[in-house]
Design an enzyme around this catalytic site. Structure first.
Site, PDB file in Angstrom:
ATOM      1  N   CYS A   1      50.349  39.360  38.423  1.00 26.00           N
ATOM      2  CA  CYS A   1      50.570  40.460  37.474  1.00 26.00           C
ATOM      3  C   CYS A   1      50.520  39.886  36.066  1.00 26.00           C
ATOM      4  CB  CYS A   1      51.941  41.081  37.715  1.00 26.00           C
ATOM      5  SG  CYS A   1      52.224  41.531  39.416  1.00 26.00           S
TER       6      CYS A   1
ATOM      7  N   ARG B   1      44.409  40.606  35.347  1.00 26.85           N
ATOM      8  CA  ARG B   1      45.370  39.995  36.289  1.00 26.85           C
ATOM      9  C   ARG B   1      45.906  41.018  37.291  1.00 26.85           C
ATOM     10  NH1 ARG B   1      47.438  35.175  34.678  1.00 26.85           N
ATOM     11  NH2 ARG B   1      49.320  35.513  35.879  1.00 26.85           N
TER      12      ARG B   1
ATOM     13  N   TRP C   1      49.908  43.817  39.945  1.00 28.90           N
ATOM     14  CA  TRP C   1      49.039  43.585  41.102  1.00 28.90           C
ATOM     15  C   TRP C   1      50.008  43.499  42.267  1.00 28.90           C
ATOM     16  CZ3 TRP C   1      43.990  43.603  42.419  1.00 28.90           C
ATOM     17  CH2 TRP C   1      43.660  43.087  43.659  1.00 28.90           C
TER      18      TRP C   1
ATOM     19  N   ASN D   1      56.325  38.364  37.295  1.00 30.73           N
ATOM     20  CA  ASN D   1      55.073  37.983  37.957  1.00 30.73           C
ATOM     21  C   ASN D   1      55.425  36.865  38.931  1.00 30.73           C
ATOM     22  OD1 ASN D   1      52.454  37.364  38.695  1.00 30.73           O
ATOM     23  ND2 ASN D   1      52.191  35.924  37.006  1.00 30.73           N
ATOM     24  N   GLY D   2      55.123  37.073  40.217  1.00 29.66           N
ATOM     25  CA  GLY D   2      55.421  36.052  41.225  1.00 29.66           C
ATOM     26  C   GLY D   2      55.962  36.709  42.481  1.00 29.66           C
TER      27      GLY D   2
ATOM     28  N   GLU E   1      29.609  30.275  55.607  1.00 26.69           N
ATOM     29  CA  GLU E   1      30.204  30.634  54.316  1.00 26.69           C
ATOM     30  C   GLU E   1      29.606  29.794  53.200  1.00 26.69           C
ATOM     31  OE1 GLU E   1      31.713  32.950  53.115  1.00 26.69           O
ATOM     32  OE2 GLU E   1      32.560  32.201  51.255  1.00 26.69           O
TER      33      GLU E   1
ATOM     34  N   LYS F   1      27.567  31.332  49.920  1.00 31.79           N
ATOM     35  CA  LYS F   1      27.910  31.028  48.525  1.00 31.79           C
ATOM     36  C   LYS F   1      26.680  30.598  47.737  1.00 31.79           C
ATOM     37  CE  LYS F   1      30.972  32.699  48.117  1.00 31.79           C
ATOM     38  NZ  LYS F   1      31.324  33.385  49.295  1.00 31.79           N
TER      39      LYS F   1
ATOM     40  N   GLU G   1      24.041  33.554  47.289  1.00 35.22           N
ATOM     41  CA  GLU G   1      24.352  34.733  46.471  1.00 35.22           C
ATOM     42  C   GLU G   1      24.528  34.417  45.003  1.00 35.22           C
ATOM     43  OE1 GLU G   1      27.989  36.831  47.296  1.00 35.22           O
ATOM     44  OE2 GLU G   1      28.996  35.031  47.947  1.00 35.22           O
TER      45      GLU G   1
ATOM     46  N   HIS H   1      16.731  24.222  68.974  1.00 37.94           N
ATOM     47  CA  HIS H   1      16.135  25.412  69.612  1.00 37.94           C
ATOM     48  C   HIS H   1      15.215  26.155  68.644  1.00 37.94           C
ATOM     49  CE1 HIS H   1      18.649  24.814  73.101  1.00 37.94           C
ATOM     50  NE2 HIS H   1      19.671  24.609  72.278  1.00 37.94           N
TER      51      HIS H   1
ATOM     52  N   LYS I   1      31.022  43.649  43.455  1.00 40.00           N
ATOM     53  CA  LYS I   1      32.229  42.989  43.986  1.00 40.00           C
ATOM     54  C   LYS I   1      32.720  43.716  45.240  1.00 40.00           C
ATOM     55  CE  LYS I   1      35.491  40.079  44.395  1.00 40.00           C
ATOM     56  NZ  LYS I   1      35.143  38.794  45.050  1.00 40.00           N
TER      57      LYS I   1
END
Ligand code: AGP
Length: 611
Positions: free
Chosen positions: A2, A27, A74, A100-101, A484, A488, A491, A507, A606
């Protein structure tokens, strides 16, 4: 994650606070609030949604005062709502707190405070701080905050004001960022430099365990035990844009570097400090349902699907429950057979991916219990699922998912251990050993991040930077690591990269191998290490350009590799959380070297909210 802002001085606090919150909106932005102290006491306005809604509410309900605090949220505990938005108050509403936390022991503290008759207004962890300060308040706000924080475990950056102390703004931090800004007869607090640099560039970076009393005359700082502390005032040189990224050139690099802290956050409040028992209460899956579950479906898209593959491996390895892994876009059209006592785990950072949402609806219609792993609190995936494990990773701004992936892997590891223990297929000693391995992961990620120069140097090499195509190979739990890593690179650098199961190369795909075709091989120590080395030798025999990711101390791998990136030794089943980091950095630096738009790659969004 946050954003908090506070101000004391002759300016209108609300103007300063709202300007600061807008600078911190990246944030988190699901709700907001501002409180001020004025001659009538404490006044407050809260809103749900983006800050522009708050702006309008403040026009309808102007706030005036001499000291104030504000917050853009957040959510981590409690869905986005006015009652859950900050500031939070004591019962008499004479003390206001923004935070925040995560207060990890908030559950116990809440129960203790409720036992004294205190009635809580919100579902948040933060509210316990306001009631604790009130409990210890005897006229000195600074001392009351200092004492209250001794009861709290976890991460916090807080701002506190009090109706009866109108000339004081108190702040403190442990684990979450906090700065104090100094002006002429005025003082500021903020989560980040952007919040206050419009007004002052003279800042103090508050350190863990420090408590601050800010007045018009300046700032007094003590540690939590009351020992005075002198801190240096720094002058901020950044421009605005750089400040939002904490000085990093891109959000993606900032988020890659947040992963150690994020993984600690994902663990926060989920493992009992004393018994090491896993506690995923928000999943809303009863112990009976866990015991009777005979099939699990994991459904996701893109990077989240790769995390789901790690999850499948962990759940089957630890809990011995069969797992079916599906791409959401395939699951929804294949008329899935969902037996009784099934659990579905949708995985989504944004919580708004259309295919994943549709898969949830199908699973629910066929009787499955749906418990999501999701980052965005209150998102559609969270709301439409029966239960949830929030990743607590904070907003992910870079289109290429990084910290969301590793925090999803961490969430799956917690779930797999919890399921295994509940079903009696993992004894307490083994579970504690697994938790100890998980607790060691963030520190190992920090080691990798500290040593990223090697990856940066490799990414500048033409054989990697200018490659026309490449393979990423892995086995077992690191097969998803290969997928993955390839995604990365694809993209953000636009180099065609394919992730493959290493055993599959003979194969067909090995036909593509030449001395100008890089092959990234995940060869960390583990059950299939020898097999992986054989695969690497097969490629080396065809003059493949091999870049291996190996376990530190493994020098033998060098004989078969052109280059080696080392990661710390770690329990193999949890190694995808480590392997991901150098592969994220490799993709990032190659993309930067190719002049690509790292945070907003072409053709991508996104959150894919369309089908
Ligand atoms: C990952 O880097 C991509 N941005 C993309 O594959 C993403 O993981 C996918 O669209 C799923 O998004 P979600 O986690 O928000 O559902």
């Amino acid at each position: 994650m946050c954003g908090i802002v506070g101000y004391i001085g002759d300016k209108n606090p609300v103007e300063v606070i709202m300007a600061g919150l807008h600078r911190l909106e990246y944030r988190g932005y699901d709700s907001a609030g501002v409180a001020v102290v004025n001659k009538d006491g404490l006044d407050c306005v809260k809103s749900v949604g983006k800050l522009k809604i708050m702006d309008q509410k403040l026009i309808d309900h102007p706030l005036v005062g001499q000291v104030g605090i504000g917050h853009t949220r957040w959510a981590t505990h409690g869905v986005p709502s006015e009652v859950n938005s900050h500031p939070h108050f004591n019962v008499a509403k004479t003390i206001a707190v923004v935070h925040n936390g995560i207060i990890e022991n908030y559950y116990e503290l809440r129960e203790q405070l409720q036992a004294t008759g205190i009635v809580f207004r919100s579902q948040t962890d933060t509210e316990v701080i306001a009631h604790l300060i009130d409990k210890y308040y005897q006229g000195d706000l600074f001392a009351a905050v200092q004492r209250a924080l001794k009861d709290c475990e976890g991460a916090y950056a807080i701002g506190v004001i009090c109706k009866d102390n109108p000339d004081v703004l108190v702040a403190a931090r442990h684990g979450s960022p906090l700065i104090v800004g100094l002006g002429e007869n005025e003082g500021y607090i903020g989560s980040d430099v952007p919040a206050i640099m419009k007004y002052t560039r003279n800042v103090i970076y508050i350190e863990n365990g420090q408590v601050c009393e800010i007045t018009r005359k300046g700032v007094r700082i003590e540690d939590i035990d009351g020992n005075p502390v002198t801190m240096e005032v720094k002058v901020v040189e950044w421009d605005d844009a750089a400040a939002e990224k904490d000085g990093y050139p891109h959000f993606m690099l900032k988020e890659i570097n947040q992963q150690a802290a994020v993984l600690r956050n994902t663990l926060a409040g989920r493992v009992d400090d004393h018994s090491d028992a896993v506690r995923l209460t928000d999943m809303n899956i009863s112990l009976d349902e866990l015991k009777s579950c005979n099939k699990i479906f994991i459904v996701a898209c893109g990077t989240a699907w790769h995390a789901g593959m790690v999850g499948k491996f962990l759940i089957e390895k630890f809990a011995k429950v069969p797992v079916e892994l599906d791409l959401a876009s395939e699951f929804r059209y294949r008329d899935p057979i969902i037996p009784p006592h099934s659990i579905m785990i949708p995985v989504s950072q944004s919580g708004e991916t259309a295919d994943t949402l549709e898969a949830i609806r199908i699973a629910k219609s066929r009787g499955a219990q749906v418990a999501a792993i999701v980052n965005a609190v209150g998102s559609s995936v969270a709301r439409e699922s029966h239960g949830v494990v929030y990743q607590q990773a904070g907003p992910e701004i870079g289109v290429a998912s990084t910290k969301a992936y590793t925090s999803q892997c961490m969430a799956f590891a917690l779930f797999a251990i919890w399921l295994a223990e509940t079903r009696g297929v993992m004894d307490k000693a083994t579970a504690r050993e697994m938790i100890a391995h998980l607790r060691a992961i963030p520190g190992k990620v920090e080691e990798i991040l500290k040593d990223h120069e090697k990856v940066k140097e490799l990414a500048a090499r033409p054989e990697y930077r200018d490659a026309v195509g490449c393979f990423y190979l892995g086995r077992n739990v690191n097969f998803p690591s290969a997928l993955e890593g390839a995604l990365k690179l694809k993209e953000i650098s636009y180099i065609h990269a394919e992730g493959y199961a290493a055993g599959e190369m003979k194969h067909g795909p090995i036909a593509l191998v030449t001395d100008t075709f890089p092959v990234v091989c995940v060869a960390v120590k583990g059950d299939t290490y020898d097999k992986m080395v054989s695969n690497i030798q097969e490629i080396a025999a065809r003059k493949g350009l091999i870049l291996s990711v190996a376990t530190v101390g493994d020098t033998s791998i060098q004989a078969h590799s052109k280059d080696v990136i080392y990661i710390p030794e770690c329990f193999e089943a949890f190694s995808p959380m480590l392997v991901a980091v150098p592969l994220q950095l490799l993709a990032y630096y190659i993309a930067v070297n190719r002049g690509c738009d790292v945070d907003q790659p072409r053709n991508l969004a996104k959150s894919v909210t369309v089908e």
